[in-house]
Design a protein around this motif. Structure first.
Motif, short mmCIF file in Angstrom:
data_model
loop_
_atom_site.label_atom_id
_atom_site.label_comp_id
_atom_site.label_asym_id
_atom_site.label_seq_id
_atom_site.Cartn_x
_atom_site.Cartn_y
_atom_site.Cartn_z
N ASP A 215 0.83 -1.20 0.00
CA ASP A 215 0.00 0.00 0.00
C ASP A 215 0.87 1.26 0.00
OD1 ASP A 215 -2.46 -1.31 0.04
OD2 ASP A 215 -2.44 -1.50 2.22
N ILE A 216 0.37 2.28 -0.67
CA ILE A 216 1.07 3.57 -0.75
C ILE A 216 0.17 4.64 -0.16
CG2 ILE A 216 2.17 5.23 -2.28
CD1 ILE A 216 2.35 2.78 -4.29
N TYR A 217 0.74 5.45 0.72
CA TYR A 217 0.00 6.48 1.43
C TYR A 217 0.45 7.86 0.96
CZ TYR A 217 -1.39 2.77 4.66
OH TYR A 217 -1.91 1.62 5.21
N TYR A 218 -0.52 8.77 0.83
CA TYR A 218 -0.24 10.16 0.49
C TYR A 218 -0.55 11.02 1.70
CZ TYR A 218 -0.60 14.73 -1.82
OH TYR A 218 -0.43 16.04 -2.17
N PHE A 219 0.37 11.94 2.04
CA PHE A 219 0.07 12.82 3.17
C PHE A 219 -0.88 13.91 2.69
CE2 PHE A 219 0.43 16.44 5.97
CZ PHE A 219 0.14 15.82 7.17
N SER A 220 -2.10 13.85 3.21
CA SER A 220 -3.14 14.82 2.86
C SER A 220 -3.12 15.94 3.89
CB SER A 220 -4.51 14.14 2.85
OG SER A 220 -5.55 15.08 2.87
N ARG A 221 -2.74 17.11 3.47
CA ARG A 221 -2.76 18.25 4.41
C ARG A 221 -4.20 18.60 4.77
NH1 ARG A 221 2.26 22.22 2.68
NH2 ARG A 221 3.51 20.60 1.66
N GLN A 222 -5.10 18.31 3.87
CA GLN A 222 -6.52 18.57 4.13
C GLN A 222 -7.03 17.67 5.26
OE1 GLN A 222 -9.10 19.70 0.69
NE2 GLN A 222 -10.14 17.80 1.20
N ASN A 223 -6.60 16.41 5.26
CA ASN A 223 -7.01 15.46 6.29
C ASN A 223 -6.02 15.36 7.45
OD1 ASN A 223 -9.53 13.79 5.24
ND2 ASN A 223 -8.22 14.21 3.47
N LYS A 224 -4.87 16.01 7.28
CA LYS A 224 -3.85 16.09 8.33
C LYS A 224 -3.24 14.74 8.69
CE LYS A 224 -5.96 20.18 10.50
NZ LYS A 224 -7.07 20.30 9.54
N LYS A 225 -3.20 13.82 7.73
CA LYS A 225 -2.60 12.52 8.00
C LYS A 225 -2.30 11.81 6.68
CE LYS A 225 -6.99 9.96 8.41
NZ LYS A 225 -7.79 9.06 9.27
N PHE A 226 -1.54 10.71 6.79
CA PHE A 226 -1.28 9.87 5.63
C PHE A 226 -2.54 9.06 5.31
CE2 PHE A 226 3.17 10.57 6.81
CZ PHE A 226 3.77 10.71 5.56
N ILE A 227 -2.96 9.12 4.05
CA ILE A 227 -4.16 8.43 3.58
C ILE A 227 -3.75 7.34 2.59
CG2 ILE A 227 -6.33 8.65 2.32
CD1 ILE A 227 -6.52 10.11 4.90
N ASN A 228 -4.25 6.13 2.81
CA ASN A 228 -3.99 5.03 1.88
C ASN A 228 -4.62 5.35 0.52
OD1 ASN A 228 -3.58 2.60 0.63
ND2 ASN A 228 -4.61 1.36 2.17
N ILE A 229 -3.82 5.32 -0.52
CA ILE A 229 -4.32 5.59 -1.87
C ILE A 229 -4.95 4.32 -2.41
CG2 ILE A 229 -3.75 6.39 -4.20
CD1 ILE A 229 -1.16 7.59 -2.96
#
Length: 246
Positions: A215-229
């Protein structure tokens, strides 16, 4: 070497023709779209898990996917990483910088200050990963509950990060995620990038790769955390990227 030679022969029989065709397309005018910093860990194959091709991005690899803070350098004493930033973002006008960390990182044990004179690896990590360790210790003291604050593209801009709020990862993986975000702050410290960052002509992103799940995660500044893509989050993340980083 026998395995490498056999691999080259297989490449000649399978992928060579397609790759040469791609080289022909970008021969005189390659237009890479990102500078991609990642770890030299042999399990990391960024062009494969991003499905990128010849000419798509500059890839810079080192122990710990570190970009030294500009304050570490005096006069002309510098390293490959800031030179790569200049070559990519100034000379080639690339508009996206990506830092990609990963799970199961083997470097933490070497990052003690007392080990800095023992080996080049320990000296590198002691000099350039100590800020990540200090930031992680703030998280550790809070019981991994409170958010961390990182400086963003300019001194006046900051972003908040909750590190693994669902507590899915090991302590070492939490540190790896903190280290990944710390590099965004380090990148923003370079004066030659200042104008481009302030005028939103240059954007900095963080990815994190879980080696054992793929799995690859993107740090979403909108969600304030790493989100699994994945199939459930792609549309949300794409909207965020198009809104803020296009």
């Amino acid at each position: 070497m026998d395995r490498i030679l056999r691999g080259i022969m297989k490449y000649r029989q399978t992928d060579r023709k397609k790759m040469v065709e791609q080289f022909e397309v970008v021969r005189n005018r390659p237009e890479p779209k990102a500078v991609f910093f990642t770890c030299m860990d042999s399990r990391m194959i960024p062009t494969r898990f991003t499905e990128t091709n010849v000419g798509d991005m500059f890839v810079v690899r080192n122990a710990g996917n570190l970009i030294p803070h500009s304050q570490h350098f005096l006069d002309e004493a510098t390293t490959t990483e800031p030179a790569a930033l200049e070559l990519g973002c100034i000379v080639n006008d690339i508009k996206h910088i990506i830092v990609c960390g990963h799970s199961d990182c083997k470097c933490q044990e070497f990052s003690s200050q007392k080990n800095r004179r023992i080996s080049p690896l320990r000296a590198w990590l002691s000099a350039h990963a100590s800020s990540s360790l200090s930031t992680f210790q703030q998280l550790e003291i809070s019981g991994y509950q409170k958010p961390l604050i990182f400086q963003a593209e300019t001194p006046m801009r900051k972003f908040v990060a909750y590190i693994d709020p669902e507590d899915n990862f090991s302590v070492a993986d939490k540190l790896s995620q903190v280290n990944c975000l710390q590099q965004l702050q380090n990148i923003a410290s370079y004066g030659f990038l200042k104008r481009r960052l302030e005028t939103h002509e240059l954007h900095i992103h963080a990815l994190w790769f879980d080696i054992y799940t793929g799995d690859i995660y993107y740090f979403s500044r909108q969600n304030k955390k790493f989100i699994n893509i994945n199939e459930d989050t792609f549309n949300m993340l794409e909207k965020e990227v198009l809104k803020y980083y296009s």
